[in-house]
Design a protein around this motif. Sequence first.
Motif, PDB file in Angstrom:
ATOM      1  N   ASP A 105      51.700 -32.183  -3.024  1.00 14.30           N
ATOM      2  CA  ASP A 105      51.280 -33.587  -2.864  1.00 14.30           C
ATOM      3  C   ASP A 105      51.018 -34.193  -4.238  1.00 14.30           C
ATOM      4  O   ASP A 105      49.880 -34.286  -4.690  1.00 14.30           O
ATOM      5  N   GLU A 106      52.081 -34.596  -4.918  1.00 13.16           N
ATOM      6  CA  GLU A 106      51.976 -35.173  -6.246  1.00 13.16           C
ATOM      7  C   GLU A 106      52.651 -36.534  -6.250  1.00 13.16           C
ATOM      8  O   GLU A 106      53.536 -36.807  -5.429  1.00 13.16           O
TER       9      GLU A 106
ATOM     10  N   ALA B 182      57.085 -40.636  -4.668  1.00 10.18           N
ATOM     11  CA  ALA B 182      58.107 -41.586  -5.107  1.00 10.18           C
ATOM     12  C   ALA B 182      59.495 -41.127  -4.662  1.00 10.18           C
ATOM     13  O   ALA B 182      60.329 -41.938  -4.228  1.00 10.18           O
ATOM     14  N   LYS B 183      59.745 -39.820  -4.770  1.00 16.46           N
ATOM     15  CA  LYS B 183      61.036 -39.298  -4.329  1.00 16.46           C
ATOM     16  C   LYS B 183      61.237 -39.491  -2.834  1.00 16.46           C
ATOM     17  O   LYS B 183      62.325 -39.893  -2.382  1.00 16.46           O
TER      18      LYS B 183
ATOM     19  N   LEU C 116      60.713 -46.643  -8.423  1.00 20.61           N
ATOM     20  CA  LEU C 116      60.453 -46.669  -9.860  1.00 20.61           C
ATOM     21  C   LEU C 116      59.012 -47.059 -10.151  1.00 20.61           C
ATOM     22  O   LEU C 116      58.363 -46.480 -11.031  1.00 20.61           O
ATOM     23  N   LEU C 117      58.485 -48.010  -9.397  1.00 18.99           N
ATOM     24  CA  LEU C 117      57.099 -48.431  -9.589  1.00 18.99           C
ATOM     25  C   LEU C 117      56.124 -47.310  -9.235  1.00 18.99           C
ATOM     26  O   LEU C 117      55.027 -47.231  -9.783  1.00 18.99           O
ATOM     27  N   MET C 118      56.526 -46.431  -8.309  1.00 18.18           N
ATOM     28  CA  MET C 118      55.665 -45.331  -7.882  1.00 18.18           C
ATOM     29  C   MET C 118      55.785 -44.109  -8.796  1.00 18.18           C
ATOM     30  O   MET C 118      54.891 -43.260  -8.815  1.00 18.18           O
ATOM     31  N   MET C 119      56.893 -43.998  -9.519  1.00 14.87           N
ATOM     32  CA  MET C 119      57.171 -42.790 -10.308  1.00 14.87           C
ATOM     33  C   MET C 119      56.290 -42.751 -11.557  1.00 14.87           C
ATOM     34  O   MET C 119      56.232 -43.732 -12.308  1.00 14.87           O
TER      35      MET C 119
END
Length: 665
Positions: free
Chosen positions: A424-425, A430-431, A444-447
Motif C-alpha cells: 500500500d504505497e 497511482a498505477k 501523474l498527479l498521484m505519482m
Amino acid sequence: MACFLSNHEGFFGSIKNFTRDFVVTEIDIAGSLVSTIDCISESSVRTLSISEDVSCSFAEKNTEPKLVAASPTLETECVSDCSSNSLETLDLSVILGQVVTEKLEQFACSLKNGCSSEQELSLGSFSHKHQRANVHRAVKLRFPFLLTITNQCEIKAKEWQDYRELRQMVSEKEADDFFRFTDAKVSGSSYTFLPDDNREHRTEVHRFLSRRFGKLVETKSFTDQGRTSICVRLRERGKPKKRTAEDCRQEDIYTAFTLSKENLETLEAISYMAAELGVLPSDFTYAGIKDKRAITYQSMVVKKVSPERLKEKAAEFEKRGMRLFAVRPVSEPLKLGRLCGNHFNIVVRDIKPHIYDGPDPLAYSESMVKLAVENVKTTGFVNYYGPQRFGITQKVQSDQIGLALLKEDMVSAVHLFFTPDKRDEPQNKAKCHFLQTGNAKEALLMMPESKARERLMLRAMNRFGTGPDGCAQAWLSLPHSTRIFYLHSYCSRVWNEAAAHRLTILGDSVKQGDLVQGVTGTMNDSGETSTNQIHVVTEEEEREGVYTLGQVHLPMPGNTVKYPENAMGAWYKERLSKDGLESCRFRVSSLKMNVPGCYRPLLAFPHNLDYSLQREGDGVENCSDGDKNDKATDSVKLNLTLNFDLFPSCYATVFLREVMKTMVN
C-alpha cells in the motif's frame, strides 16, 4: 536455477538482516577500489587479475549508437498549456468534425506528395479562443509540417516552409520529431539528430536552426563513440541568443565522485540528485548498476555541475541516504562497463545445518561451512543472473516487460510496467488508477516525485495518448539505457534457463559443439567475448579433453551470436519459439533498440576470497582460532564473514546460493 556444481551439504543462514551486512565496492578499470576518501591509502588499493573467465557485462554494454528519443526526457512538468488538455480535446475528429478532418488529411497527403506549397485549407471558424488554441495544438501534434494561421476567427492550414527546408537536410522522422520537440517547449529539454559525419552538412543544419529558431533553441555538436551528432536545447527564458564563453565552459564541465548509497536503486539515486541539481538524469554517467538492498560505493560523473556546487548539495543528498566522496574535476564522462568488477563484504548470520541431530551443532556447522566455502573457491559456481536482475519484489518482473517490447506490443509493455505491487504505497495507487481509468494526467498527479521513470512515461502518454503510438512515445521518453535494460532482462532469463539445461543434459564436461573462448582471445572492457573469439569444440577436442568447463560460454540471445552446435542449439530455437520469437531479429526500431548479443561464461569464480567464522553470544569472536571446547547453547549463534571480488555482471547472491545450497535474494 536448479543446478549446483559442488556436492557439499549446504546450510541455512540469513543475509541482509542489516544493510551493513552487505557492502559492495566497485573496482575501477585500473583494478583499485573506488575512493571513499580524498586520498586513497595504500591498503585500500586492490588488484583484480584479468583472465579468460571474465564474465559478460551484457546488461551494461550497448553497441548501438546513441539515438535521440522523439519526446523530451525530463524531470520537470511540461510548461506547455497542452499538457492540461484531455485526450478528447486534442482529437481532430472531435474538434473539426469528421468531414473537415478527412479534408485535412487529404491536404496533408497532397503536400507530402510534392504538391504546391502555396495551397491553404480552411479549417472553419471558431468563436472561442480556447477552441482555436485546441485546433492549433491538435494540428501541430498530428501534422508537424503544417502551419496554422488565425484570421479573425477563421483558422487556415498551410505547409510550413521551415519544415520543408529542414526536411531537405534530415529525414522525415527527424524533422517531425524536431518540430514536436519545439512545439512542446518543455523547460530544459533537448533533442539530438541522428549521427552525421559530414561536417559541411552539420554546419548547414546549425546555420538553418540558428537562423529560423535561434530565439528558441541553441545547438551544439558532440562526438560519442566516434560519431558526431547535433544536440538542440531549449534556451532558458531571458537567456541571450548568443552563448557566452562561460556557457560553453559550463557545458564542458565534468565532475567525478564516489557515490555511497543505502537501500536505494542506482537510477533512483540519480533521479534525486538530478532534481536537486537542476540537470537531467542523462547528465549522470556510471560504470554499472549496484544492488538496492545494500550499502554500495560506485564511481559517477555528472556533466555541467562543478565540484563546488556538488559539494554544496552534499548535505541534501545525505538526507536521502547518499554520501559523496572524492569529488574532483575530470575531462570526460564514464562509460557503462568500464570497471573491473566489485568487491563484497558480506555477513551471513545465524548459520544452521539443513539436517543435524548430533550433540554439537555449532562445531558441525563450522566444519560444514569451511568445506562449502573451500569447494566453491575451487570449483566456482554457475554464473546465473541473480533474482535482483528481474525484480525481487515486483509482481511483474522485468523480463516479462522485455518480452512484450521484443514483440513490439507497446501497450502490453506499458500495462506490465504499471502493474502495481501488493504494498500500500502511493506509487501503487497511482498505477492502479492509470490501469483502471487510462487517465495518464490524473495518475501523474498521484505519482510521487521520486518515481522518475513512471512520471516520464505518464507525461508522454498524457501528451501522445495511451494507444500504440502513445505507448511507444512513453518508452522513448526513458533514457536508452533504461529501455534496453528490459530487453537484456529477457535475454538474461533465457540464459539462466539455458545454463541449467546445459548442465542437466550434457553434464559437467565439455562436449562437441560447445562454445569456448579461444585460447588467444582477449576480453573488452566490459568482459564481453566477441564472435571471432568464440570457438566450436570439435569431436577430437572433446575426446582429448582440451578444454575445461570453466572455458565454456553460452550465448546471450541477439542478432550477431552463433548458437552451440549440439543439443543446446536446438534448445535455444525451441525456447525462443515458445515465447513467439522464432523470427525475432532482436531489434525494436521504433524504440531505437538493438540487441547484438554476446557470450557469457558458464561458470564464475570468486577472487581474493577471505572468510572467518564468529560465535555470537558466548564471548568467542573468531571460531576459526578460538577454543573448540566451548559449551554450545541455544543462545549462541554462528556468523560467517566473507570478503571477495567478482568480475562484472557476476552476482554475490548466486555465489552464496552455491555455498549455502539454498535460494538467496
